[in-house]
Design a protein around this motif. Structure first.
Motif, PDB file in Angstrom:
ATOM      1  N   UNK A  46      34.598  37.470  34.576  1.00 56.05           N
ATOM      2  CA  UNK A  46      33.176  37.527  34.897  1.00 56.05           C
ATOM      3  C   UNK A  46      33.053  37.037  36.338  1.00 56.05           C
ATOM      4  N   UNK A  47      32.505  37.882  37.195  1.00 55.18           N
ATOM      5  CA  UNK A  47      32.515  37.541  38.620  1.00 55.18           C
ATOM      6  C   UNK A  47      31.233  37.981  39.319  1.00 55.18           C
ATOM      7  N   UNK A  48      31.051  37.403  40.496  1.00 54.33           N
ATOM      8  CA  UNK A  48      29.908  37.725  41.353  1.00 54.33           C
ATOM      9  C   UNK A  48      30.454  38.069  42.733  1.00 54.33           C
ATOM     10  N   UNK A  49      30.217  39.307  43.193  1.00 59.38           N
ATOM     11  CA  UNK A  49      30.659  39.662  44.549  1.00 59.38           C
ATOM     12  C   UNK A  49      29.797  38.947  45.595  1.00 59.38           C
ATOM     13  N   UNK A  50      30.427  38.393  46.576  1.00 60.22           N
ATOM     14  CA  UNK A  50      29.759  37.773  47.721  1.00 60.22           C
ATOM     15  C   UNK A  50      30.208  38.518  48.977  1.00 60.22           C
ATOM     16  N   UNK A  51      29.596  38.211  50.087  1.00 58.60           N
ATOM     17  CA  UNK A  51      29.945  38.941  51.317  1.00 58.60           C
ATOM     18  C   UNK A  51      31.401  38.710  51.737  1.00 58.60           C
TER      19      UNK A  51
ATOM     20  N   UNK B 295      34.682  34.050  40.885  1.00 57.49           N
ATOM     21  CA  UNK B 295      35.003  34.227  39.469  1.00 57.49           C
ATOM     22  C   UNK B 295      34.355  33.096  38.694  1.00 57.49           C
ATOM     23  N   UNK B 296      33.415  33.479  37.835  1.00 55.75           N
ATOM     24  CA  UNK B 296      32.607  32.525  37.095  1.00 55.75           C
ATOM     25  C   UNK B 296      33.278  32.118  35.791  1.00 55.75           C
ATOM     26  N   UNK B 297      33.953  33.072  35.135  1.00 50.94           N
ATOM     27  CA  UNK B 297      34.550  32.784  33.831  1.00 50.94           C
ATOM     28  C   UNK B 297      35.711  33.718  33.550  1.00 50.94           C
ATOM     29  N   UNK B 298      36.629  33.216  32.729  1.00 43.15           N
ATOM     30  CA  UNK B 298      37.670  34.027  32.105  1.00 43.15           C
ATOM     31  C   UNK B 298      37.251  34.045  30.636  1.00 43.15           C
ATOM     32  N   UNK B 299      36.539  35.087  30.252  1.00 48.44           N
ATOM     33  CA  UNK B 299      35.816  35.097  28.976  1.00 48.44           C
ATOM     34  C   UNK B 299      36.554  35.869  27.887  1.00 48.44           C
ATOM     35  N   UNK B 300      36.661  35.240  26.713  1.00 41.49           N
ATOM     36  CA  UNK B 300      37.153  35.952  25.528  1.00 41.49           C
ATOM     37  C   UNK B 300      36.033  36.881  25.084  1.00 41.49           C
ATOM     38  N   UNK B 301      36.347  38.128  24.826  1.00 42.05           N
ATOM     39  CA  UNK B 301      35.322  39.133  24.553  1.00 42.05           C
ATOM     40  C   UNK B 301      34.691  39.024  23.171  1.00 42.05           C
ATOM     41  N   UNK B 302      35.278  38.233  22.290  1.00 44.11           N
ATOM     42  CA  UNK B 302      34.735  38.132  20.937  1.00 44.11           C
ATOM     43  C   UNK B 302      34.133  36.763  20.627  1.00 44.11           C
ATOM     44  N   UNK B 303      33.912  35.963  21.645  1.00 45.55           N
ATOM     45  CA  UNK B 303      33.355  34.622  21.443  1.00 45.55           C
ATOM     46  C   UNK B 303      32.175  34.407  22.380  1.00 45.55           C
ATOM     47  N   UNK B 304      31.127  33.802  21.907  1.00 44.68           N
ATOM     48  CA  UNK B 304      29.951  33.399  22.690  1.00 44.68           C
ATOM     49  C   UNK B 304      29.776  34.190  23.986  1.00 44.68           C
TER      50      UNK B 304
END
Length: 96
Positions: A69-74, A79-88
């Motif tokens: 999960x990420x946000x492009x900046x200039x 990178x905001x999170x390394x998220x498991x796709x089946x949890x919260x």
């Protein structure tokens, strides 16, 4: 493009690597390679990936149920999170 790993995303990455290391010998290395690949893909072309919130995007890891999960900046990709796709699915939103 460079990237910045949020401290909680770094912790998630480390915990997931430890989890896969306990599951099977060498599996943690494959996870690390998949995570590096996803980060590199997000850095090369961040706008290619689907928006999931205002300016936040998601890039799935290959062969693992995780996404970056990420946000492009200039100047970099945050990178905001390394998220498991089946949890919260929205737990990372407090990090914005």
């Amino acid at each position: 493009m460079k990237f910045f790993l949020h401290p909680q995303a770094q912790e998630e990455l480390e915990q997931t690597v430890l989890f896969y290391k306990k599951q099977q010998a060498g599996l943690e290395k494959r996870f690390i390679e998949a995570a590096e690949d996803a980060i590199n893909r997000a850095c090369r072309n961040p706008l290619l990936y689907r928006k999931i919130d205002d300016d936040v995007r998601k890039c799935r890891l290959l062969h693992f149920p995780y996404a970056i999960i990420f946000r492009p900046r200039s100047a970099q990709v945050e990178i905001i999170a390394i998220m498991h796709l089946r949890k919260q699915p929205n737990y990372w939103q407090s990090r914005k």
